[in-house]
Design a protein around this motif. Sequence first.
Motif, PDB file in Angstrom:
ATOM      1  N   SER A 154       0.841  -1.185   0.000  1.00 33.61           N
ATOM      2  CA  SER A 154       0.000   0.000   0.000  1.00 33.61           C
ATOM      3  C   SER A 154       0.882   1.244   0.000  1.00 33.61           C
ATOM      4  O   SER A 154       1.737   1.412   0.865  1.00 33.61           O
ATOM      5  CB  SER A 154      -0.895   0.000   1.248  1.00 33.61           C
ATOM      6  N   VAL A 272      -2.573  -0.449  -3.738  1.00 30.37           N
ATOM      7  CA  VAL A 272      -1.599  -1.534  -3.625  1.00 30.37           C
ATOM      8  C   VAL A 272      -0.860  -1.633  -4.955  1.00 30.37           C
ATOM      9  O   VAL A 272      -1.455  -1.976  -5.983  1.00 30.37           O
ATOM     10  CB  VAL A 272      -2.288  -2.860  -3.283  1.00 30.37           C
ATOM     11  N   GLN A 342      -4.487  -9.402   0.407  1.00 25.90           N
ATOM     12  CA  GLN A 342      -3.650  -8.460   1.135  1.00 25.90           C
ATOM     13  C   GLN A 342      -3.462  -8.859   2.591  1.00 25.90           C
ATOM     14  O   GLN A 342      -2.449  -8.560   3.205  1.00 25.90           O
ATOM     15  CB  GLN A 342      -4.233  -7.052   1.039  1.00 25.90           C
ATOM     16  N   THR A 346       0.164  -9.269   4.081  1.00 23.46           N
ATOM     17  CA  THR A 346       0.562  -8.597   5.322  1.00 23.46           C
ATOM     18  C   THR A 346       1.117  -9.595   6.330  1.00 23.46           C
ATOM     19  O   THR A 346       2.112  -9.331   7.014  1.00 23.46           O
ATOM     20  CB  THR A 346      -0.634  -7.838   5.929  1.00 23.46           C
TER      21      THR A 346
END
Length: 433
Positions: A154, A272, A342, A346
């Motif tokens: 991001s 992103v 995502q 992460t």
Amino acid sequence: MTTLMTVLGIVVFVVGLLFSIAWHELGHLSTAKLFGIRVPQYMVGFGPTLFSRKKGDTEYGIKAVPLGGYIRMIGMFPPGEDGKIAARSTSPWRGMIEDARSAAFEELQPGDESRLFYTRKPWKRVIVMFAGPFMNLVLAVALFFGILMTFGISTETTQVSSVQDCVVKASSPTDTCPKDAPKSPANAAGLKPKDKIVAFNGEPTPDWKAIQRDIRRTTGPATITVERDGRRIDLHANLIENQVQKYDGKGNPVRGEYVTAGFLGFAPARGVVPQSFGQSVDRMGDMVQSGVESLVSLPAKIPDLWNAAFDGGERKADSPMGVVGAARVGGEVFNLDIPPSQQVATMLLLLAGFNLSLFLFNMLPLLPLDGGHIAGALWESLRRGVAKVFRRPDPGPFDVAKLMPVAYVVAGVFICFTLLVLVADVVNPVRLT
């Protein structure tokens, strides 16, 4: 559902943690066996054994507490001065040395005389001890590059999120305009949300950093080329000087600090964005530098950590975090309002950061860490090299066991610090925002 996702996130992180530990110990195990050192045990975790199986002369197993792991190599320390394990001494410091030496030989079997760790050349011992942290580094780099170049991260994009109505300082609210405040240059030029800036004064703007750099360097007339509804449009703005947010050398905002620079008056949209190989290398370098700086600054963070744990102080975002805290963050990751892909990215970045920390921490030249054994082997090599140059008798192996009292002190400090971090992670954890 929130609780279920939190538990799932914690479980995924713990599994990743166990893999990282096993991967680390595999580096030690494989190189030890490569150099003919006998390894009686390969264990992931500490405490009671949950599962084990013996294959060849090594017992492989998993223990109950997933806070580390180890392999046991015979002959980690050389014998005493008489060629044997020294006799018991009444000195507590000497007792520590003898206990360590005894443990290094307790599983000695006939024929093991040529399979002892300390009998290997120093460079081989360096490889065996470095292989563990190196495996963590390899895993961290693979995860970082894989995520950055495929999923992306991001970041600010070249698309406009909002346009500031008027000119205000960066330290002032931007949702209302003071009386007689002039229109912002972006507003006056007709810049609109969802516009994509593709060029500034005729020069392409591939990313947000390029746009920000060009704007801050410019005052006066400027041509901004945007894509709007599939068409390219040239907008003409008159940039002014204004007080804007200050950024450090890594592109991070410096809290509460501002600079005077060129001002247009809009906010970029976030998205992103996959990174190129070069961008990934730069970000990886920044992460390594940040990791080293964080490691060096650990002692200075202890007072704030103590206040956060026992006095209700603020738990800062860069506060040291242990396994429990990282597991809690892992649980929060799966509750973030972002796409599942995502969430996975992460989580993998979290594990990559953990592996990078393991590498840096284990490379400290202190016993009982891997870096301490590496330092001992390098010192032995230096001593023997100097003796050879000056034609002196070979001083023999460096007796790392004599440093065990220091190792116990270091281990005690680490344990106290770990307990402090644990308390802070439980009562005042670091949270994702």
